[in-house]
Design a protein around this motif. Structure first.
Motif, mmCIF file in Angstrom:
data_model
loop_
_atom_site.group_PDB
_atom_site.id
_atom_site.type_symbol
_atom_site.label_atom_id
_atom_site.label_comp_id
_atom_site.label_asym_id
_atom_site.label_seq_id
_atom_site.Cartn_x
_atom_site.Cartn_y
_atom_site.Cartn_z
ATOM 1 N N GLU A 13 4.526 -5.555 4.634
ATOM 2 C CA GLU A 13 3.659 -4.757 3.823
ATOM 3 C C GLU A 13 2.521 -4.254 4.886
ATOM 4 N N LEU A 14 1.960 -5.253 5.373
ATOM 5 C CA LEU A 14 0.776 -4.960 6.211
ATOM 6 C C LEU A 14 1.166 -4.453 7.881
ATOM 7 N N VAL A 17 -0.401 -1.270 8.644
ATOM 8 C CA VAL A 17 -1.926 -1.364 9.036
ATOM 9 C C VAL A 17 -2.291 -2.019 10.230
ATOM 10 N N GLN A 20 -1.554 0.664 13.120
ATOM 11 C CA GLN A 20 -2.735 1.676 13.149
ATOM 12 C C GLN A 20 -3.847 1.093 13.652
ATOM 13 N N HIS A 21 -4.273 0.045 13.415
ATOM 14 C CA HIS A 21 -5.467 -0.541 13.987
ATOM 15 C C HIS A 21 -5.376 -1.219 15.352
ATOM 16 N N SER A 202 -9.968 -5.021 9.265
ATOM 17 C CA SER A 202 -9.620 -3.737 8.811
ATOM 18 C C SER A 202 -7.987 -4.219 7.987
ATOM 19 N N VAL A 203 -7.539 -5.110 8.573
ATOM 20 C CA VAL A 203 -6.225 -5.655 8.248
ATOM 21 C C VAL A 203 -6.614 -6.647 6.806
ATOM 22 N N THR A 204 -7.487 -7.369 7.002
ATOM 23 C CA THR A 204 -7.980 -8.007 5.706
ATOM 24 C C THR A 204 -8.147 -7.131 4.530
ATOM 25 N N ALA A 206 -7.334 -4.259 4.026
ATOM 26 C CA ALA A 206 -5.867 -3.714 3.554
ATOM 27 C C ALA A 206 -5.003 -4.684 2.427
ATOM 28 N N ASP A 209 -6.431 -4.695 -0.859
ATOM 29 C CA ASP A 209 -6.049 -3.670 -1.641
ATOM 30 C C ASP A 209 -4.643 -4.042 -2.102
ATOM 31 N N LEU A 210 -3.809 -4.651 -1.163
ATOM 32 C CA LEU A 210 -2.359 -5.028 -1.620
ATOM 33 C C LEU A 210 -2.536 -6.084 -2.634
ATOM 34 N N TRP A 266 -16.137 -4.864 2.743
ATOM 35 C CA TRP A 266 -15.093 -5.300 1.796
ATOM 36 C C TRP A 266 -15.483 -4.691 0.421
#
Length: 318
Positions: A13-14, A17, A20-21, A202-204, A206, A209-210, A266
């Motif tokens: 799922e991540l 992201v 992207q980063h 950035s991953v954290t 996301a 949000d998940l 965050w």
């Protein structure tokens, strides 16, 4: 139920992201070479090659600069242990695998350039440094026995704070070296660490949000148990106290320049998507941060008294 995703499902799922980063990181990262930051014309042979071995008068670094340089270098030296930890928690395929390889290659430059600088300028005892490196790398990074520790969520959150802490330590070490070459070198290393932090942050974000409750619980848990990765090196506790005393990395900086800026990014204390588990973790974290603030104040009072006594003693000796 997204909160119950397996580690494999979380990675899947991540991954968009992460990709992207990763791409953003590759665009932002500066291509640099360790040899361009070392004053090679200051170098000379040691006794084994017909020269002269190290002795303390050869170093132009203050004692605190030596301590900070050694601590930072030995932390960077333990890269194989960090690589194993991250590779075990991330996938070695796709964007995750590319990131792990790229991050490892970039981190490796930090140990290369700092060691070359210290050897060429004879900043520290090379024999003692090598013995400490061997001891530290042999120990590695002990795996926490707490079953809650580990997994992609805990790892990305921990490394977010750790990278920012390391950036701060390098940057402040450059300032106490009283050497423009060392300062420029450590600015370059710090810039790398900041970009690494941005990826993990950035991953954290996301992941929050998940799986907001699960991620909030992990963030609260690790902040309350946070330790720097160099904690197993020889003399780490004594060196850490010295670095805190001289403002290289102290409790106030840990709170106000590492933890709080990331939590603010965050939006931790303004989010409205937590359930009971997340709310409970957030409340525990808020209470812990207040304790950290009180601890920082007490440390500063003790440090001020200590520095005042030392200044008075130095004046009497002079």
């Amino acid at each position: 139920m997204t909160e119950e995703l397996t580690q494999f499902e979380l990675l899947r799922e991540l991954e968009p992201v992460a990709e992207q980063h990763l791409n953003h990181h590759l665009k932002m990262a500066k291509d640099w070479h360790p040899h361009d930051y070392v004053p090679w014309d200051e170098g000379r042979n040691f006794a084994a090659m017909g020269g002269v071995d190290w002795e303390p008068s050869q170093s132009r670094l203050s004692e605190i600069a030596k301590v900070a340089m050694i601590t930072n270098l030995l932390t960077e030296d333990n890269l194989p242990a960090y690589h194993r930890e991250i590779a075990a928690n991330f996938s070695q395929d796709g964007a995750w695998g590319t990131w792990v390889g790229r991050w490892t290659a970039e981190e490796n430059r930090h140990a290369i350039v700092i060691r070359d600088y210290l050897m060429v300028t004879r900043g520290v005892d090379p024999v003692a440094l090598e013995r400490a490196r061997m001891a530290h790398m042999t120990t590695g990074v002990p795996t926490p026995t707490d079953p809650r520790w580990g997994g992609v969520l805990m790892q990305v959150a921990y490394v977010t704070f750790q990278e920012l802490a390391t950036r701060l330590s390098h940057r402040n070490t450059g300032r106490v070296c009283d050497d423009q070459i060392a300062d420029r070198m450590l600015q370059r290393v710090s810039a790398d660490e900041n970009l690494h932090m941005i990826f993990y942050r950035s991953v954290t974000g996301a992941a929050l949000d998940l799986v907001p409750d699960r991620m909030m619980d992990d963030i609260s848990y690790l902040i309350q148990r946070f330790e720097m990765p160099g904690r197993t090196m020889p003399n780490f506790r004594r060196y850490s106290v010295m670095m805190a005393k001289h403002g290289i990395y102290d409790p106030r900086q840990h709170l106000e320049e590492v933890i709080e800026p990331v939590l603010k990014h965050w939006n931790i204390f303004e989010r409205t998507d937590f359930g009971p588990r997340g709310e409970r973790a957030r409340e525990e974290l808020a209470a812990y941060l207040e304790k950290l603030r009180e601890d920082a104040g007490r440390f500063e009072e003790q440090r001020d008294r200590m520095l005042a006594r030392e200044a008075k003693r130095d004046m009497q000796i002079a």
